[in-house]
Structures are given as C-alpha cells and as structure tokens.
Write an enzyme that holds these catalytic residues in place. Structure first.
Site, PDB file in Angstrom:
ATOM      1  N   GLU A  82       0.839  -1.219  -0.079  1.00 35.22           N
ATOM      2  CA  GLU A  82      -0.146  -0.130  -0.131  1.00 35.22           C
ATOM      3  C   GLU A  82       0.918   1.331   0.158  1.00 35.22           C
ATOM      4  O   GLU A  82       0.429   2.191  -0.650  1.00 35.22           O
ATOM      5  CB  GLU A  82      -0.949   0.068   1.095  1.00 35.22           C
ATOM      6  CG  GLU A  82      -2.097  -1.050   1.165  1.00 35.22           C
ATOM      7  CD  GLU A  82      -3.151  -0.586   0.414  1.00 35.22           C
ATOM      8  OE1 GLU A  82      -3.134   0.622  -0.217  1.00 35.22           O
ATOM      9  OE2 GLU A  82      -4.200  -1.488   0.228  1.00 35.22           O
ATOM     10  N   SER A 343     -30.221 -31.717  49.976  1.00 34.13           N
ATOM     11  CA  SER A 343     -29.494 -32.208  51.397  1.00 34.13           C
ATOM     12  C   SER A 343     -27.936 -31.416  51.196  1.00 34.13           C
ATOM     13  O   SER A 343     -27.192 -31.818  52.210  1.00 34.13           O
ATOM     14  CB  SER A 343     -29.133 -33.651  51.200  1.00 34.13           C
ATOM     15  OG  SER A 343     -30.177 -34.442  51.418  1.00 34.13           O
TER      16      SER A 343
END
Length: 685
Positions: A82, A343
């Site tokens: 680029e 329990s």
C-alpha cells in the site's frame, strides 16, 4: 523516463509544494483524529483473552488496532503493497502523487489516487462521501499531512488497523482475523496476511464468505507482489497460495455468556470488562456441561461455578448448558437462580453441631423413625440404618440424624450463621426457619453453595467471591465455622462414596436432590478449587429419577479432571486429636444422652419472636396468619400463653404456631416442665 512521467512528477511536485506551505492547505486538513471512534465492548479473562465481544451501537464489529498486537509479517506486507515509502514521506508520497497526476493529465480523469496509508486513514475517519474528484483528493492529502504531523507514524498505523473495511459489518484487522480465521492477528500465515492486505481494496466484492474465488485471486496477487518486493521467499508464496480461503464467517467468541452480559449490563459505559475467569477452563467446562446436559434428555440444563478458593476468584461460571437453546431455556442463568438445595446444606448443620460441642464425628446417633412435633422426616430410600456415627450419617446423607442435629443447633441460629457469612437463604413470605430447611426447605443460588463449600475448604474462613478484576477490593473473608469443625466435615466428605468410575478419597464432596426430583446438586473441593454443579430444568418441573449422585456428581468429578492436577486437601490440624467413640467424654458418646437423662437445664428463653418486634401477620388484608413461637433451653413439655391464656402445648420440637386475638400489642409466655417461664411482648400488625 518518459515525457508523461516527467510531466506528472512536475505537476505533482508543484501542487504538493504549493499547497503544503499554504495556510489554506493546513485549514483544509482540519477534521477528527479518530479519537471519537466507537469500538466494540469486550469482556476479557484473567489473562486479557477475549471471552465475548459486543457489537457497537451501529451493529459493527470494530476493535482498536495496535501495531504491537499484529503479526509483523502482515505489517511488512501492508506497507510494501500500500505505501512503500510510508516511513519517509509526510503523509503524502510525492512519487505516488506524481504518478497519479501524470495519469490524470494524460487521461483527463483520475485513474489512481496515489493514496498513502495516511490518506486512507483520513478517508476512513471522515466517513464523507467518496469520490474521485480533484477536491476530494486534495482534502485527503491535506488531512493526511495534518494527521501525520499531529499523530505520528505508529498512531496512523493503529488507526488503519482499527478502521480498514473487511466486508459487511467487519472493520479492522482484529475483527477480520476473528471473523475469517477464528483467531487473534498476532500470528498469521503468509496466505492469511495476504488476504487481509487485499480485502480492504474492495471489501464487498472480495468477501471470502460471498466471493471466495475473487478473494483467492486478490490474495494471490498480493503474494506475487510480495515476492517481487523481497518480502516473501518463493516457498512462502507457494505455501500461501496453497492455503484454503475461508468460505464462511466464524462466530465471534461467546464464552461466559451470562457472566459477560452481567458485567456489561452493570457498567454499560465501560469498553473493556476484565473478569477473573480463565478462558481455557471456561471453554473446557462449557463443553462438558453442554455434552452432559444434551445426553441427560430434553429441556434439561445445567450450571457450574468453579472457584480458586485460596483467593476467592471465580475461574469459570456457566449459567446454562447452551445459552441459545430456547428449549432448555438457555437465557436463564442457573448460577443465580434460587432453587431448593436438597441435602446440600447438611454439612453446615454438622459443622455447627461440632462447633457447639453437641456432637463429634464419632458420636453415635439414632437413625430411626422419629417425629419432631408434626414433622416426621424419612430417608431418601425410605429405610433406616439404626445406630450410626455422625460421620457415617453425613456420608450416607441420612435425614433423621440431620434434623435431630438441626433441632439441637436451632434453625434460626443455623440461618443466622449462613447470613453472617454473607449468604441470604430465601424463605416463602411470612415463613420463619423450621427444621425443614435442613432437607432443602429453603432457597439458595448455585453461587451461594459454591461460596459456602469454599469456606469449608478454607477451614471455616469463607471468602467473598471475586469475578471482576476492575472493581474495588472485595470484603474480607467472613467466619463460617471454627477450624476444627470445618476440617472434620471436610474429612468426612472426602470419604463420601464417589460416583461410578471415579476414585473415592480425592475430593470432599456432597450431593443434593430437591423434593420432587427438580434439582440435582454436587459440590466439592480439593486443596485449591471448589466446584458446584446444578442439573435440572429451569422451569422447575420434575424429572423422575434425577438425583445429585447420578446426574450432577459425574459432572463434578469430570470438571475437576479438566481443571488440571489434583491439589491435596489440608491435613489434620496439629491441635486436633483423632479420637474413637470410647475416648470421647460420656456426653458426646451418644447424641442426646445427657438431655434424655436430665432434660435441658439451660435457661428457658423465647428464641422467636424477639421482644419488642413488630410482626406483620396480614391483619389489614383479612384473616391473620399464625405466629410461630420457638424456645431454647428449659425442659419439655412447654405451654404457650397468649395474653395469659394457654393456647398451645409442645415438646421436643420446641415450636408451636399460635393465633393472637387481633392486631396490637400481645404478650407471649412459655412455661416449661420445671415451672420456669419466659415472656416477650410483640406488636401484631
């Protein structure tokens, strides 16, 4: 050099030189610098690994880019493709500009813009209408020069990495790498890096999930250019071209679904939420819970909480087997839902009884049919074991001994201890604690049980659970039980029978099954971690045959195995002796022996209601509810008087419900078998 190129260079140089030095050019470059860009919110784990991101308000996936978080190979390829002179020009490349100007002069229109990375960033930040007019390009040039001078080279790159378009609602290299490769961009192959370089040039027409062949050709062109530029070697190019091009987008990470949503909802303005969870553990346990819930049957879900109890940090929290499964009501966070623990609270009854000197692990206790007032508990298997030690009674989860110990401890005292430790058990409105709370007659959350068992693992010192790394320090640990009592209970639970195909003696654990087979629980710990598991249906419907031992315990033991090496449990405290039943003091050899012989000689008191309290019995809405009266001390039987009038008589259960004459002040009195009395005055409303 051709005549056209010379004209272009000259034109470009004149334009750049004239405008760069002018005040108008500098003013033309005014605009935002990218600081106000909205990014996706992130929830990250203890090592800052992404757990779950959230889209921006405009439904984009967009994360801040950073040069240090991207593969250096990608950066070299990006610059070579680029902007080859990125590090040497002021934001606009005169040579590239000259080439573009020459093409413009020769063709009468803009053929290529000669855009640098800084010019592309300027265009991405402005988000203005695109165009190829001379004015648009001049504005981009001015913006690029200004951004380069004010932000610097690295910040320009960061902005490009944040804003470059990759098709659809994906912007920035991190979002693209996650969407197309399912990984962070720190390590990219040549083919992956080339694809990410190519896509922003035409993000919609090169999207690999829609146009994979176009994406492949664009990627290969980048690879060929990198070979010519000397960035890649021939073998790297060949390997890159041989790589598969993804043909579908991957889902963004979505671990800790409920915990992440909870964190974001609590602080919606914070962009990064840092949790104590461990992504590796979270991922492994989510897979385990999902697999087991699906195998268990339709509409069944599961929840799990894992804690490093040394610090109190939550390292995994799973609210549902599958958050997106509507049949299993995955949206419901079962780690926060209030359910009956069955329990699972029994160990804390025993701990409090041991602490109070009412029993010892080797104390003998009766497991026979017994009534506690109107309450007659039975064991899960409907059978009875006769005379057993409290150690064996807890290991076998016998109901009658647990209720007998709870009666001696006192339900209100038991509830108060849990509340002092930071847990808030839920009772139906208007109810007071009774003996049924020991067998599941109370509501608790999975995180509450995890915290309570973490307190046992820490020998009675219960930590405040920590799940956020970005909040103030949590409260200090709270006392749950004395060290000797907590260790004794943990030692007993270590010998509880393990589920099939698992070894007994490695983990201290307890199961629980709520009434009607609605909830299955298993909670346990080793020397480092505490894990709590719930299995059931979020709507609370019954599942015949569902038990903690068969449904939740196997998940618990597999979860420990997936969290890593076993951590040994703490040894017996030095001051705690190992005693047999015959070595115990006579009153501790058999539970209740002393009281059976002489009765309870403690001072008679009314434990509930307290003197002077206001009690809402619903007098304004209609017929009043009954008022529970509970005693401690004294010798049964007891007689209750309301305003001097005898209204009830009770014995060892130490509780009766009475009906006041009406609203207003009421005096309650209790007289025991020895003639001792106690009174309180309450205001009934």
């Amino acid at each position: 050099m051709t005549r056209r190129r010379l004209i272009g260079l000259a034109a470009g140089g004149l334009v750049l030189a004239g405008l760069a030095g002018g005040y108008g050019f500098w003013r033309l470059g005014e605009g935002p610098d990218g600081g106000a860009t909205a990014f996706s919110r992130e929830v990250v784990d203890r090592q800052d690994r992404l757990l779950r991101p959230f889209q921006t308000d405009d439904d984009m996936w967009r994360f801040p880019g950073a040069v240090g978080a991207v593969d250096p190979l990608f950066l070299r390829m990006l610059k070579a493709y680029e902007d080859r002179r990125f590090s040497s020009h002021p934001g606009v490349d005169p040579l590239a500009l000259g080439r573009a100007a020459g093409q413009w002069l020769a063709n009468g229109r803009i053929v290529s813009g000669g855009s640098t990375l800084a010019m592309q960033v300027a265009r991405l930040i402005d988000k203005r209408e695109d165009g190829r007019s001379l004015f648009v390009k001049l504005r981009e040039m001015a913006r690029a020069v200004r951004l380069r001078q004010t932000l610097g080279e690295e910040r320009i790159l960061d902005l490009y990495l944040s804003l470059a378009p990759y098709g659809g609602n994906v912007e920035g290299i991190r979002a693209a790498s996650l969407a197309y490769f399912g990984k962070e961009p720190r390590r990219l192959s040549p083919g992956e890096a080339a694809l990410l370089v190519a896509l922003p040039q035409a993000p919609e027409t090169r999207r690999p999930d829609r146009f994979p062949e176009r994406a492949r050709r664009a990627r290969d062109r980048v690879l060929d250019r990198m070979l010519l530029a000397g960035v890649l070697k021939p073998e790297q190019v060949a390997a890159g071209k041989a790589e598969h091009v993804p043909t579908a987008r991957r889902a963004m990470p979505a671990f800790a679904w409920h915990a992440s949503a909870e964190a974001v909802a609590a602080e919606p303005g914070r962009r990064v939420h840092r949790l104590t969870l461990d992504r590796g553990h979270q991922e492994a346990l989510e897979a385990l819970v999902r697999e087991r819930a699906r195998a268990a049957g339709a509409k069944i879900s599961a929840g799990l909480v894992a804690i490093d109890h040394r610090s109190g940090e939550v390292i995994a929290r799973i609210g549902a087997a599958d958050p997106l499964d509507t049949e299993r009501q995955g949206a419901v966070d079962m780690t926060r839902a209030i359910r009956s623990p069955g329990s699972a609270l029994k160990p804390f009854i025993y701990a409090l009884a041991y602490e109070a000197g009412l029993a010892h692990p080797e104390t003998l206790i009766e497991d026979r049919p017994q009534r506690f007032g109107s309450y007659a508990p039975v064991n899960f298997d409907r059978g009875y074991q006769g005379t057993v030690s409290t150690r064996n009674a807890l290991q076998m989860s016998l109901n009658v001994p647990a209720v007998a110990l709870l009666e001696a401890v006192g339900p209100q005292r038991f509830m108060s201890r849990l509340e002092q430790a930071g847990v808030r058990p839920a009772l139906p409105r208007g109810e007071v604690p009774g003996l049924a709370i020991g067998l599941g007659g109370v509501g608790l959350r999975l995180v509450d049980l995890a915290a309570l068992y973490a307190g046992l693992a820490r020998l009675g010192d219960m930590p405040a659970l920590i799940e956020r790394r970005d909040l103030p320090a949590p409260p200090a640990p709270r006392p749950l039980a004395e060290e000797a009592a907590a260790w004794a209970v943990g030692d007993i639970l270590t010998d509880a029978p393990a589920p099939e195909s698992a070894l007994t003696g490695r983990y201290a654990y307890k199961t629980g099954t709520s009434y009607g087979f609605r909830d299955a629980w298993a909670i346990g710990f080793d020397g480092q971690r505490t894990i709590a598991v719930w299995v059931g249906r979020p709507d609370g419907s019954s599942i015949p045959g569902l038990t903690g031992r068969t449904a939740a315990a196997p998940i618990l033991f597999d979860a420990f195995a997936r969290l890593g090496p076993y951590a040994p449990l703490p040894g017996r405290p030095a001051h705690l002796q190992a005693l047999t039943n015959s070595q115990l003091p006579p009153p501790l050899r058999r539970f209740g022996a002393a009281r059976e012989e002489a009765g309870d000689t403690r001072e008679l008191k009314i434990a509930f209601p307290p003197d002077g309290v206001r009690i809402d019995l619903g007098a304004a809405a209609g017929p009043m509810e009954q008022l529970p009266v509970r005693t401690v001390g004294g010798r049964p039987p007891f007689t209750v008087l309301v305003d001097g009038r005898p209204v009830a008589r009770f014995g060892a259960q130490r509780q009766a419900n009475v009906a006041p004459d009406g609203p207003g002040f009421t005096t309650l009195s209790v007289i025991d078998a020895e003639g001792r009395s106690a009174s309180v005055t309450v205001r009934v409303e």
